[in-house]
Each structure stands twice: as structure tokens, then as C-alpha cells.
Write an enzyme that holds these catalytic residues in place. Structure first.
Site, PDB file in Angstrom:
ATOM      1  N   ALA A  16       4.304  -8.167  -2.675  1.00 29.79           N
ATOM      2  CA  ALA A  16       3.517  -9.393  -2.810  1.00 29.79           C
ATOM      3  C   ALA A  16       2.260  -9.267  -1.963  1.00 29.79           C
ATOM      4  O   ALA A  16       2.348  -9.057  -0.753  1.00 29.79           O
ATOM      5  CB  ALA A  16       4.339 -10.607  -2.378  1.00 29.79           C
ATOM      6  N   HIS A  32      -9.337  -7.427   2.443  1.00 30.04           N
ATOM      7  CA  HIS A  32      -8.090  -6.656   2.527  1.00 30.04           C
ATOM      8  C   HIS A  32      -7.297  -6.723   1.214  1.00 30.04           C
ATOM      9  O   HIS A  32      -6.777  -5.720   0.740  1.00 30.04           O
ATOM     10  CB  HIS A  32      -7.261  -7.188   3.700  1.00 30.04           C
ATOM     11  N   PHE A  59       0.825  -1.207   0.000  1.00 31.31           N
ATOM     12  CA  PHE A  59       0.000   0.000   0.000  1.00 31.31           C
ATOM     13  C   PHE A  59       0.863   1.263   0.000  1.00 31.31           C
ATOM     14  O   PHE A  59       0.468   2.291  -0.546  1.00 31.31           O
ATOM     15  CB  PHE A  59      -0.931  -0.019   1.226  1.00 31.31           C
ATOM     16  N   GLU A  60       2.044   1.177   0.593  1.00 34.72           N
ATOM     17  CA  GLU A  60       2.941   2.324   0.698  1.00 34.72           C
ATOM     18  C   GLU A  60       3.868   2.482  -0.509  1.00 34.72           C
ATOM     19  O   GLU A  60       4.572   3.495  -0.634  1.00 34.72           O
ATOM     20  CB  GLU A  60       3.779   2.216   1.978  1.00 34.72           C
TER      21      GLU A  60
END
Length: 161
Positions: free
Chosen positions: A86, A94, A63-64
Site C-alpha cells: 500500500a 516519494h 519498493f522492495e
């Protein structure tokens, strides 16, 4: 009078000579990501990129990756940025949020900066599928992402600004 029928064909090459690359890699699913990273580094080194022209940037998770990639791209020190991570599907939604936002964010960084930002993030249904794609040698998506970065860096250079 005859018209010129020759078509201009522009494509990238697979030599990274003289080019600089950032590899932004997620620490989440660390063992898988380290295999992807190893493959990417091999890909760069085998295609004339010098070790001193590689910068590895680690971030917490997939996500970052887009923000770290954007910061790297904004430095204007690199010819391309490779994002490695990954995301393996689990029992909750999620996966959908992380995988989708990661892909969208990486695409957005490339479009905003005009720099090739390569999506080398595994998005698999099972860990077995992830391990197959993080293989040593053939089948390593990190290696493939490095080649894409080299080709795109050359292509963008040929197209010009």
C-alpha cells in the site's frame, strides 16, 4: 475448399487445485497490508488452493517487492507470485517514485521470468481510499489479486512454453 473458421479460445480457470503460490507482502502500512493478505489467503483457499501450497514472504516496503518477487519466481517452486502493498500519496514526491518503480519492477519480473507476478499494490491518494480497497469481503484487492494469480497460472499452463 472451405477454410476452417473455428477460432481457438484459450483462457484461464479459477481453480487453484494442485498449484502453488507465493504472496510477497510489504510490512510498510502494515495494518492495510495485513488486510490485503487476509483477503488474498481467503481468495486462494476459496478456490481450491491448499494452505500448504501458500508461502508468505514479507519485505520492508513496496519498493522492495520486485526483488523479493523475483527471488521467489526464480526458485521455480510457484505457479504465480502475488505482490501486496500500500502506497498512499503524501506531501512529497516519494509516492510517485515508490509507486512507479514498484509497478515497473513487478512488471519486469513477470517479463523476465515468464511467471505470472501479480500487482496487488494499492496506490491511492488518501488513506480512506486505501481502506476501501482493503475491505473485508467484497472490495478487497488482495482477494482480487489471488484470483488473478489463479487465472493467470492456469492460462500460462494452457498456452504452454
Amino acid at each position: 475448399m472451405e477454410k476452417n473458421t473455428e477460432i481457438l479460445n484459450i483462457e484461464g480457470q479459477f481453480s487453484g487445485e494442485g498449484k502453488k503460490f507465493a504472496i510477497v507482502v510489504s510490512r510498510f502500512n502494515e495494518v492495510l497490508c495485513e488486510r490485503l493478505l487476509k483477503g488474498a489467503v481467503q481468495g486462494f483457499l476459496r478456490h481450491q488452493v491448499l494452505p500448504e501450497n501458500l508461502t508468505i514472504i514479507r519485505c520492508p516496503g513496496a519498493f522492495e517487492l520486485p526483488l523479493a518477487a523475483k527471488k521467489a519466481a526464480e526458485t521455480k517452486r510457484f505457479d504465480a507470485v502475488v505482490c501486496l502493498g500500500a502506497v498512499v500519496r503524501g506531501d512529497t514526491p516519494h509516492f510517485d517514485f515508490v509507486a512507479g518503480e514498484c509497478a515497473s519492477g513487478i512488471r519486469q519480473v513477470a517479463l523476465e521470468t515468464g511467471l505470472p507476478v501479480i500487482f496487488g499494490v494499492l496506490t491511492t491518494n488518501t488513506e480512506e481510499q486505501a481502506w476501501q480497497r482493503a475491505g473485508v469481503g467484497g472490495g478487497n484487492k488482495g482477494y482480487d489479486a489471488a484470483l488473478t494469480a489463479i487465472e493467470m497460472a492456469n492460462l500460462i499452463q494452457k498456452i504452454g512454453s
